[in-house]
Design an enzyme around this catalytic site. Structure first.
Site, short mmCIF file in Angstrom:
data_model
loop_
_atom_site.label_atom_id
_atom_site.label_comp_id
_atom_site.label_asym_id
_atom_site.label_seq_id
_atom_site.Cartn_x
_atom_site.Cartn_y
_atom_site.Cartn_z
N GLY A 245 20.98 12.48 -30.92
CA GLY A 245 20.69 12.88 -29.38
C GLY A 245 21.34 12.05 -28.56
O GLY A 245 21.87 12.61 -27.63
N ALA A 246 21.58 10.87 -28.71
CA ALA A 246 22.24 9.87 -27.76
C ALA A 246 23.78 10.30 -27.45
O ALA A 246 24.26 10.28 -26.49
CB ALA A 246 22.24 8.41 -28.23
N GLY B 165 0.77 -1.13 0.05
CA GLY B 165 0.04 0.10 0.02
C GLY B 165 1.12 1.28 -0.10
O GLY B 165 1.95 1.11 -0.54
N GLY B 166 0.30 2.30 0.48
CA GLY B 166 1.15 3.51 0.67
C GLY B 166 2.26 3.64 1.17
O GLY B 166 3.39 4.38 1.22
#
Ligand code: HXC
Length: 522
Positions: free
Chosen positions: A407-408, A172-173
């Site tokens: 771009g790499a 859960g949280g």
């Protein structure tokens, strides 16, 4: 017996009682599950098993649902400080033996206090999680406690290292405290993490899945990328924490400790002259480069089973603690995809926050093409690498081993994003795109005019070679001054050692416009 002696006897009894946590029966059950108790774990963590416990006598003050009769000293969590490898650390160990280590108001208050201490003196936080989550009998008081823990995680982020170890349930949280920390170590077979458990998954989706299939250590280490390390058992998990701490400073205002590794800083590695294959489409083992360049036996890989097309980890170079980032041509030829972008960007930011120089080895044909990547947001994720490298002010040294396209090339620690020192091997290929793809675009008409398939292929090959020789060669990049040198691979270690010794004292003199904080594309 004098009254003082009596008081001391009484205190001893209380301490003995407190050390039992939820009682002998619960301790037995913990051991039967292959888990150690909170205090046994802390004894393994701290030097010589010694630590100072905080708030041992805290108890909860809940009254509903029989809680008044159900109390134990410590309220299901042990908080402490002590030394690990000789340096101070604050540790939090949830005690599953009392109410499943569930988080109530006072349990949380202890954790928050320990974190405040760590932050005020600037020492790492180690959080050993083993808990059934929010204490159901305490209602919103429990949620308040979690909220305050998360708040402290955020305040500590980038200021002191935060290491989470998952040694039992974490559901859960509750997962968000570890998720906000810098590293997560999970213990195989006894730990799991998920937002919603198998029962809810079955009810909502009809899917049958076990806790471990849903969120076990191996899943998070290979698929989700949530876990950075997997340990066989509690003991190994603690060993990983200790090892990790060796590479880190105590806080963001300190440098990591330098140690004498006994390795010759100027060692040459002739083997590296032959590691890159003749055929540029053939992969090779990037680990061989890493293991030969850095101080012997110091490479400590992080997230080794996740996004294997990128390699990240800590190492030492001439005794300095450094971060290593590399493409791995064995997987997708070293292309950058969504997961490897996240992996690299997050690591670069961590290293920058804690004054660890970043050494990058580049061999990537570019960002991974295809609808799967585009539709899941490779644009958004790839941008994180650019952002992280550009923002980083630590020494940044880059070695272009082979491909560095488009771009790499820019993203992977290029000079243009502020790298301090960039070298290329003679095998480097640096250009807008691969020579074949470039030739097909530049000479499209000429190629289309050739009818015979074989002839066209030959022409494409010839044109591609021309492009490679003129523009994709590292000598063209060197002629522009974008790389500082082309080096013989065998000399990589000694060149990097010299550069690191120079740039280790780097001062950040860049102009930075005033702002509250930047907006990394999350
Ligand atoms: C109160 C809890 C508890 C909890 C466990 N216990 N979890 N008590 N609040 N959350 C108690 C049990 O009642 C039991 O008490 C003892 O701890 C040991 O638990 P067992 O069930 O016997 O252990 P085991 O079989 O190992 O199972 C562990 C478990 C299970 C899987 C964690 O206890 C469980 O499902 N607990 C509930 C988990 C849960 O739903 N938590 C809330 C999640 S939501 P006795 O008296 O029998 O010894 C959440 C949100 C956080 O956490 C929100 C933050 C933002």
């Amino acid at each position: 017996m004098s009254s003082v002696r009596k008081e001391i006897e009484e205190l001893r009894k209380i301490i003995e009682q407190a050390k039992l946590g939820g009682g002998l029966e619960a301790i037995k059950k913990q051991h039967e599950q292959g888990k150690l108790t909170a205090r046994e774990r802390l004894e393994l963590l701290f030097d010589e098993g010694k630590y100072v416990e905080l708030d041992m006598l805290v108890t909860h003050r809940a009254t509903e649902f029989g809680m008044s009769e159900r109390k134990a000293y410590g309220d299901g969590v042990v908080t402490a400080f002590g030394r690990v490898n000789g340096r101070h650390v604050v540790a939090i160990a949830q005690d599953f033996t009392f109410m499943g280590g569930s988080v109530g108001e006072m349990h949380a208050a202890k954790i928050v206090k320990a974190m405040q201490i760590a932050l005020s003196v600037g020492v790492p936080i180690v959080f050993l999680n083993d808990s059934g989550g929010a204490r159901i009998q305490e209602g919103v008081d429990s949620l308040k406690g979690y909220g305050e823990i998360f708040y402290m995680n955020v305040m500590a982020s980038g200021s002191v290292p935060q290491i989470a170890v998952i040694m039992g349930p974490c559901a859960g949280g509750a997962v968000y405290s570890p998720a906000l920390m810098d590293f997560i170590i999970m213990v195989s077979k006894t730990s799991y993490m998920f937002i919603t458990g198998p029962r809810v998954v079955k009810a909502a989706l009809g899917e049958e899945v076990t806790e471990y299939e849903l969120g076990g250590a191996e899943i998070h280490a290979s698929k989700s990328g949530v876990a950075h390390f997997v340990a066989r058992d509690d003991r190994e998990a603690i060993e990983i924490v200790k090892k990790l701490l060796l590479y880190l400073p105590s806080n963001s205002l300190e440098l990591p400790p330098r140690i004498d590794t006994g390795d010759d800083p100027f060692r040459e590695e002739p083997y590296l002259n032959n590691i890159v294959p003749e055929d540029p489409s053939k992969p090779y083992n990037m680990y061989e480069i890493i293991l030969r360049v850095f101080d012997r036996d110091t490479f400590f890989e992080v997230q080794k089973d996740f996004a294997k097309n990128a390699i990240i980890g800590f190492a030492r170079l001439d005794g300095y603690s450094v971060c290593v980032v590399a493409n791995n041509p064995m997987f997708y030829m070293g292309s950058l995809d969504i997961d490897s972008s996240d992996k690299i960007a997050r690591f670069v930011r961590f290293c920058d926050a804690f004054n660890l120089p970043i050494i990058t080895f580049v061999d990537t044909p570019g960002f991974l093409p295809g609808t799967a990547q585009e539709h899941r947001g490779i644009i958004r994720h790839g941008a994180k690498i650019v952002y992280a490298y550009a923002e980083a002010t630590v020494p940044k040294l880059t070695v272009i081993v082979r491909k560095a396209y488009g771009g790499a090339y820019i993203a992977m620690g290029s000079r243009h994003l502020g790298a301090d020192f960039v070298v290329a091997w003679p095998t480097a290929e640096i250009a807008v795109m691969g020579p074949e793809a470039a030739a097909e675009i530049i000479w499209r008409k000429q190629l289309q005019s050739v009818q015979d398939e074989e002839e066209r292929k030959k022409l494409l090959q010839k044109l591609a070679e021309e492009y490679r020789a003129k523009l994709a060669t590292p000598y063209f990049t060197a002629s522009r001054g974008y790389i500082d040198a082309i080096i013989e691979p065998a000399q990589t270690r000694k060149v990097l050692v010299e550069a690191l010794n120079l740039f280790i004292t780097k001062r950040d003199v860049r102009f930075r416009p005033p702002k509250k904080h930047g907006l990394i594309p999350l």
